[in-house]
Design a protein around this motif. Structure first.
Motif, short mmCIF file in Angstrom:
data_model
loop_
_atom_site.label_atom_id
_atom_site.label_comp_id
_atom_site.label_asym_id
_atom_site.label_seq_id
_atom_site.Cartn_x
_atom_site.Cartn_y
_atom_site.Cartn_z
N LEU A 19 0.82 -1.21 0.00
CA LEU A 19 0.00 0.00 0.00
C LEU A 19 0.86 1.27 0.00
O LEU A 19 0.40 2.32 -0.46
CB LEU A 19 -0.95 -0.01 1.20
N GLN A 20 2.08 1.18 0.48
CA GLN A 20 2.99 2.33 0.41
C GLN A 20 3.56 2.52 -0.99
O GLN A 20 3.85 3.65 -1.39
CB GLN A 20 4.14 2.16 1.40
N CYS A 21 3.71 1.42 -1.72
CA CYS A 21 4.42 1.48 -3.00
C CYS A 21 3.51 1.57 -4.22
O CYS A 21 3.94 2.05 -5.28
CB CYS A 21 5.33 0.26 -3.14
N PHE A 22 2.28 1.07 -4.10
CA PHE A 22 1.39 1.00 -5.27
C PHE A 22 0.07 1.71 -4.98
O PHE A 22 -0.27 1.98 -3.83
CB PHE A 22 1.12 -0.46 -5.66
N ASP A 23 -0.68 1.97 -6.05
CA ASP A 23 -1.97 2.66 -5.94
C ASP A 23 -3.15 1.70 -5.94
O ASP A 23 -4.29 2.13 -6.13
CB ASP A 23 -2.14 3.66 -7.10
N ASP A 24 -2.91 0.42 -5.75
CA ASP A 24 -3.99 -0.56 -5.76
C ASP A 24 -4.93 -0.34 -4.58
O ASP A 24 -4.54 0.17 -3.53
CB ASP A 24 -3.42 -1.98 -5.70
N THR A 25 -6.17 -0.74 -4.78
CA THR A 25 -7.16 -0.62 -3.71
C THR A 25 -6.91 -1.68 -2.64
O THR A 25 -6.32 -2.73 -2.91
CB THR A 25 -8.59 -0.80 -4.25
#
Length: 273
Positions: A19-25
């Motif tokens: 969650l820190q590295c990507f914009d995925d839900t």
């Protein structure tokens, strides 16, 4: 620092890094992590803290698909991902795999992977079609996931394509369903087929195939686009199809591979990237 396989107790840290590295839900990350019997992860650990990670998804024909590679921002530019990928490759060789396959998110990453001996593996063709009428010969039918995978294996060249396990198809469909997509199964004349639909800013047909000698052409795609207009509110569809299709479209560089085998010009689709 050490490199090791992640354990079940690491899942909260893996999620935090993701969650820190990507914009995925969060819904997608939770879905992916719930498939813990399918993937395994290699991590860089220092003083009980995970600094870098990647996920290994084994394919049905001895590739390791590498996914969600990332390092926490404060620890980047220290060579952690290079070490992690090199270690992953050595382990894949030990396990008799054909190679590592991944999808660079941009040209900067493509260059980074090339320095680690990854080479171009596959391209796709992007085709944009607009619904022109209500005329189509496609009928929705119910086909089990196992049969979808059989159609896929028959349509694409197993010698040079990345083939997936049924578990992967289930994961990709559930991922697509988060945004309103799904696998549509259909008949066309005497043949059966499927299409993986994703809804982003537009309607995307990530992959489409039919279980016969028929090769997808412009007329079929036009009919399928007309069919999709009835199913969805989009009047336009973006297709990603095999690069040697007779349909005209834009060539898109897609996957890279690291392998000791001559495996360029392959086919990869239904990846999670």
């Amino acid at each position: 620092m050490k490199i090791r396989y992640a354990k079940s107790t690491d899942i909260p840290q893996l999620k935090e890094i993701w969650l820190q590295c990507f914009d995925d839900t969060i819904a997608f990350v939770d879905l992916f992590l719930s498939y813990k019997n399918y993937w395994k992860a290699l991590v860089v650990e220092h003083e009980c803290k995970l600094l870098s990670m990647l996920f290994i998804l084994p394919t049905a024909n001895r590739f390791w698909y590498i996914y969600a590679l990332c390092t926490l921002p404060p620890y980047r530019k220290n060579g952690l991902m290079a070490h992690l990928l090199n270690e992953t490759y050595h382990r894949s060789v030990k396990h008799g795999q054909k190679g590592l396959v991944l999808l660079p998110a941009n040209d900067k990453l493509r260059y980074f992977y090339s320095k680690l001996a990854f080479t171009p593996f596959s391209s796709l063709k992007k085709v944009v079609m607009t619904s022109l009428s209500a005329d189509f010969k496609i009928k929705k039918i119910r086909i089990p996931l196992k049969k979808v995978n059989e159609i896929r294996a028959n349509y694409f060249n197993e010698a040079s394509a990345v083939m997936w396990k049924n578990t992967h198809l289930a994961l990709t469909e559930q991922s697509a369903m988060i945004s309103g997509g799904k696998i549509i199964t259909f008949s066309y004349g005497n043949a059966m087929g499927y299409a993986m639909i994703e809804i982003q800013k537009c309607l995307i047909v990530k992959e489409i195939a039919i279980d016969s000698d028929f090769r997808i052409n412009n007329d079929f795609l036009q009919q399928f686009t007309n069919f999709l207009k009835k199913e969805y509110s989009f009047s336009q569809a973006v297709y990603y199809i095999e690069k040697d299709s007779p349909v005209e479209g834009e060539s898109i560089s897609f996957a890279m591979i690291k392998s000791s085998l001559p495996l360029a010009n392959g086919y990869l689709n239904l990846a999670l990237d």
